[in-house]
Design an enzyme around this catalytic site. Structure first.
Site, mmCIF file in Angstrom:
data_model
loop_
_atom_site.group_PDB
_atom_site.id
_atom_site.type_symbol
_atom_site.label_atom_id
_atom_site.label_comp_id
_atom_site.label_asym_id
_atom_site.label_seq_id
_atom_site.Cartn_x
_atom_site.Cartn_y
_atom_site.Cartn_z
ATOM 1 N N ALA A 13 0.827 -1.219 0.000
ATOM 2 C CA ALA A 13 0.000 0.000 0.000
ATOM 3 C C ALA A 13 0.858 1.264 0.000
ATOM 4 O O ALA A 13 0.337 2.366 0.162
ATOM 5 C CB ALA A 13 -0.930 0.002 1.212
ATOM 6 N N GLN A 112 11.180 -11.676 7.415
ATOM 7 C CA GLN A 112 10.747 -12.041 6.060
ATOM 8 C C GLN A 112 11.677 -13.076 5.421
ATOM 9 O O GLN A 112 11.228 -13.909 4.625
ATOM 10 C CB GLN A 112 10.606 -10.780 5.199
ATOM 11 C CG GLN A 112 9.415 -9.952 5.720
ATOM 12 C CD GLN A 112 9.113 -8.712 4.909
ATOM 13 O OE1 GLN A 112 9.810 -8.388 3.959
ATOM 14 N NE2 GLN A 112 8.048 -8.019 5.296
ATOM 15 N N VAL A 129 14.219 -3.924 -2.195
ATOM 16 C CA VAL A 129 14.165 -2.504 -2.554
ATOM 17 C C VAL A 129 14.260 -1.646 -1.287
ATOM 18 O O VAL A 129 14.892 -0.588 -1.277
ATOM 19 C CB VAL A 129 12.853 -2.204 -3.321
ATOM 20 C CG1 VAL A 129 12.704 -0.703 -3.596
ATOM 21 C CG2 VAL A 129 12.801 -2.994 -4.627
ATOM 22 N N ASN A 131 15.251 0.141 2.026
ATOM 23 C CA ASN A 131 16.609 0.581 2.417
ATOM 24 C C ASN A 131 16.967 0.267 3.864
ATOM 25 O O ASN A 131 16.082 0.231 4.709
ATOM 26 C CB ASN A 131 16.727 2.077 2.171
ATOM 27 C CG ASN A 131 17.056 2.383 0.731
ATOM 28 O OD1 ASN A 131 17.883 1.707 0.131
ATOM 29 N ND2 ASN A 131 16.390 3.399 0.177
ATOM 30 N N ASP A 159 20.186 3.348 -9.648
ATOM 31 C CA ASP A 159 21.453 4.081 -9.764
ATOM 32 C C ASP A 159 22.033 3.912 -11.177
ATOM 33 O O ASP A 159 22.544 4.860 -11.774
ATOM 34 C CB ASP A 159 22.462 3.562 -8.724
ATOM 35 C CG ASP A 159 21.837 3.491 -7.343
ATOM 36 O OD1 ASP A 159 21.624 4.541 -6.743
ATOM 37 O OD2 ASP A 159 21.513 2.372 -6.876
ATOM 38 N N HIS A 187 24.040 0.507 -2.457
ATOM 39 C CA HIS A 187 23.040 1.521 -2.860
ATOM 40 C C HIS A 187 23.059 2.607 -1.777
ATOM 41 O O HIS A 187 22.208 2.658 -0.898
ATOM 42 C CB HIS A 187 21.658 0.883 -2.996
ATOM 43 C CG HIS A 187 20.577 1.905 -3.238
ATOM 44 N ND1 HIS A 187 20.532 2.707 -4.349
ATOM 45 C CD2 HIS A 187 19.502 2.259 -2.494
ATOM 46 C CE1 HIS A 187 19.490 3.511 -4.278
ATOM 47 N NE2 HIS A 187 18.849 3.267 -3.159
HETATM 48 P P1 NAD Z 1 6.236 4.029 1.872
HETATM 49 O O1 NAD Z 1 6.376 4.443 3.289
HETATM 50 O O2 NAD Z 1 5.350 4.829 0.963
HETATM 51 O O3 NAD Z 1 5.707 2.526 1.830
HETATM 52 C C1 NAD Z 1 6.247 1.518 2.597
HETATM 53 C C2 NAD Z 1 5.125 0.570 2.937
HETATM 54 O O4 NAD Z 1 5.677 -0.541 3.601
HETATM 55 C C3 NAD Z 1 4.048 1.186 3.858
HETATM 56 O O5 NAD Z 1 2.775 1.041 3.261
HETATM 57 C C4 NAD Z 1 4.188 0.364 5.138
HETATM 58 O O6 NAD Z 1 2.943 0.145 5.796
HETATM 59 C C5 NAD Z 1 4.760 -0.946 4.582
HETATM 60 N N1 NAD Z 1 5.458 -1.769 5.573
HETATM 61 C C6 NAD Z 1 6.189 -1.377 6.647
HETATM 62 N N2 NAD Z 1 6.625 -2.438 7.339
HETATM 63 C C7 NAD Z 1 6.187 -3.528 6.676
HETATM 64 C C8 NAD Z 1 6.299 -4.925 6.901
HETATM 65 N N3 NAD Z 1 6.961 -5.408 7.956
HETATM 66 N N4 NAD Z 1 5.714 -5.762 6.032
HETATM 67 C C9 NAD Z 1 5.028 -5.287 4.978
HETATM 68 N N5 NAD Z 1 4.864 -3.977 4.711
HETATM 69 C C10 NAD Z 1 5.447 -3.107 5.540
HETATM 70 O O7 NAD Z 1 7.699 3.910 1.275
HETATM 71 P P2 NAD Z 1 8.153 3.776 -0.268
HETATM 72 O O8 NAD Z 1 8.365 5.144 -0.823
HETATM 73 O O9 NAD Z 1 7.262 2.828 -0.986
HETATM 74 O O10 NAD Z 1 9.612 3.138 -0.062
HETATM 75 C C11 NAD Z 1 9.775 1.843 0.447
HETATM 76 C C12 NAD Z 1 11.247 1.546 0.690
HETATM 77 O O11 NAD Z 1 11.962 1.546 -0.538
HETATM 78 C C13 NAD Z 1 11.963 2.580 1.574
HETATM 79 O O12 NAD Z 1 12.819 1.896 2.474
HETATM 80 C C14 NAD Z 1 12.767 3.392 0.586
HETATM 81 O O13 NAD Z 1 13.876 4.007 1.190
HETATM 82 C C15 NAD Z 1 13.162 2.298 -0.378
HETATM 83 N N6 NAD Z 1 13.629 2.733 -1.712
HETATM 84 C C16 NAD Z 1 14.666 2.041 -2.267
HETATM 85 C C17 NAD Z 1 15.133 2.371 -3.537
HETATM 86 C C18 NAD Z 1 16.284 1.636 -4.172
HETATM 87 O O14 NAD Z 1 16.769 2.096 -5.217
HETATM 88 N N7 NAD Z 1 16.765 0.520 -3.659
HETATM 89 C C19 NAD Z 1 14.524 3.427 -4.236
HETATM 90 C C20 NAD Z 1 13.458 4.113 -3.626
HETATM 91 C C21 NAD Z 1 13.028 3.760 -2.360
HETATM 92 C C1 LMR Z 2 16.654 6.421 -3.905
HETATM 93 O O1 LMR Z 2 17.796 6.156 -4.267
HETATM 94 O O2 LMR Z 2 15.942 7.256 -4.495
HETATM 95 C C2 LMR Z 2 16.073 5.689 -2.722
HETATM 96 O O3 LMR Z 2 16.999 4.807 -2.171
HETATM 97 C C3 LMR Z 2 15.466 6.583 -1.729
HETATM 98 C C4 LMR Z 2 16.525 7.290 -0.934
HETATM 99 O O4 LMR Z 2 16.492 7.207 0.298
HETATM 100 O O5 LMR Z 2 17.374 7.943 -1.535
#
Ligand code: NAD
Ligand code: LMR
Length: 328
Positions: A13, A112, A129, A131, A159, A187
């Site tokens: 969600a 998980q 994904v 972080n 990236d 990352h």
């Molecule tokens: P968000 O807060 O909009 O959504 C995260 C969702 O995860 C929420 O709906 C929350 O209820 C849910 N959640 C929390 N704990 C959970 C659990 N134990 N089990 C299942 N669901 C759970 O955040 P977002 O913008 O969707 O980002 C999600 C993650 O992705 C963040 O950690 C963000 O930093 C990361 N991210 C990584 C990259 C990458 O390049 N690797 C890029 C962008 C964002």
């Molecule tokens: C990104 O690279 O956009 C994500 O990992 C979100 C962040 O924390 O920078």
């Protein structure tokens, strides 16, 4: 028509999933002939919001969407999963580094990992994904002793895509002209966006840009792009992250282009001198549903060695900070 495959998505969600789920269901990730069953995991308070997302999925009438499971139980979400996209985790805010999330998010990935171990297909392809993605992938992998470590990957494709786009802009070309970009390591802001082997229109990239621009502008901008988006948008990247997740799994499942490679955070077996067991981003090719690190690249320059080592050191420190969650 093929048999449906099961795709588990956590954080279903959240912001990223709001872009991701619709593209998976439309066939962007696994192909227009591959039906999917979405198995969606959320925390209990977000189940109502998830219900709304699922209503919208239904309203798209996607021909490839063969079923949807909504749950707050990881054992249900990962049951027989062929793919698991671990997105659910807290995002960072302004002024934070991604590793500042370690404490808040690490526990999610040990639980998980265990649930994947107990329930998923033995061939499950896992993409982390949430972080800090590399170390969360390590935690999940180490908590899943019955699964092959190669099944666990972390996302550095965003990236990689950022690196291609910024190089295309500087050289006044398009991303179609760019091949063999590399993101090494974490990352995080220590990642090493490496253009040593990159070509633009078939010619070496580093002959087409100024060295000062490469070291002083390009590398820091790619490293800091996530923070720049948070500053501008007031929230972390979402649609581009979803797009990168689609691209990562698509490459892994359906293969990479000939004469090119992609960057993936994968299990190190000591390649390029990187400590065994870290989830480190390497250049990879994919074929028949399997990834392979591109070997034999000359990374012996002092510049590359220093940068590859710095990001390795950070990953080792992150690993050591969560040692209590690494049972094996
Ligand atoms: P968000 O807060 O909009 O959504 C995260 C969702 O995860 C929420 O709906 C929350 O209820 C849910 N959640 C929390 N704990 C959970 C659990 N134990 N089990 C299942 N669901 C759970 O955040 P977002 O913008 O969707 O980002 C999600 C993650 O992705 C963040 O950690 C963000 O930093 C990361 N991210 C990584 C990259 C990458 O390049 N690797 C890029 C962008 C964002
Ligand atoms: C990104 O690279 O956009 C994500 O990992 C979100 C962040 O924390 O920078």
């Amino acid at each position: 028509m093929k048999q449906p495959v099961r795709v588990a998505v956590t954080g279903a969600a959240g912001q990223i999933s709001y872009s991701l789920l619709f593209r998976i269901a439309s066939g962007d990730m696994l192909g227009k002939d591959q039906p999917v069953i979405l198995q969606l995991l959320e925390i209990t308070p977000a189940l109502e919001a998830l219900k709304g997302v699922v209503m919208e999925l239904e309203d798209c009438a996607f021909p490839l969407l063969a079923g949807v499971v909504q749950t707050d139980d990881a054992n249900v979400a990962f049951k027989d999963a062929d793919y698991a996209l671990l997105v659910g985790a807290r995002p960072r805010g302004p002024g934070m580094e991604r590793k500042d999330l370690l404490e808040a998010n690490a526990a999610i990935f040990s639980a998980q990992g265990k649930a994947l171990n107990d329930n998923a297909s033995r061939n499950v392809k896992v993409l982390v994904v949430g972080n800090p993605a590399n170390t969360n992938a390590l935690i999940a992998q180490r908590n899943a002793p019955d699964l092959d470590p190669r099944n666990f990957t972390a996302m550095t494709r965003l990236d990689h895509n950022r690196g291609m786009a910024q190089l295309a802009e500087e050289t006044e070309t398009t991303v179609n002209d760019i091949k063999k970009m590399i993101i090494w390591g974490n990352h995080s802001s220590t990642q090493y966006p490496d253009l040593t082997f990159t070509t633009v229109k078939g010619q070496p990239a580093l002959e087409q840009v100024q060295r000062d621009w490469y070291e002083g502008t390009y590398i820091p901008n790619v490293q800091q792009r996530g923070a720049a988006i948070i500053k501008a948008r007031g929230a972390s990247s979402a649609a581009s992250a979803a797009n990168a997740a689609i691209a990562h799994i698509r490459s892994w499942a359906l293969g990479t282009d000939e004469n090119d490679w992609v960057s993936m955070g994968v299990y190190s077996n000591g390649e390029y001198g990187i400590q065994k067991g870290l989830i480190y981003s390497f250049p990879c090719t994919c074929q028949n549903g399997d990834w392979k690190i591109v070997e034999g690249l000359d990374v012996s320059s002092a510049f590359s060695q220093e940068k590859m080592k710095a990001t390795e050191t950070e990953l080792a420190e992150e690993r050591d900070a969560v040692s209590h969650l690494l049972p094996n």
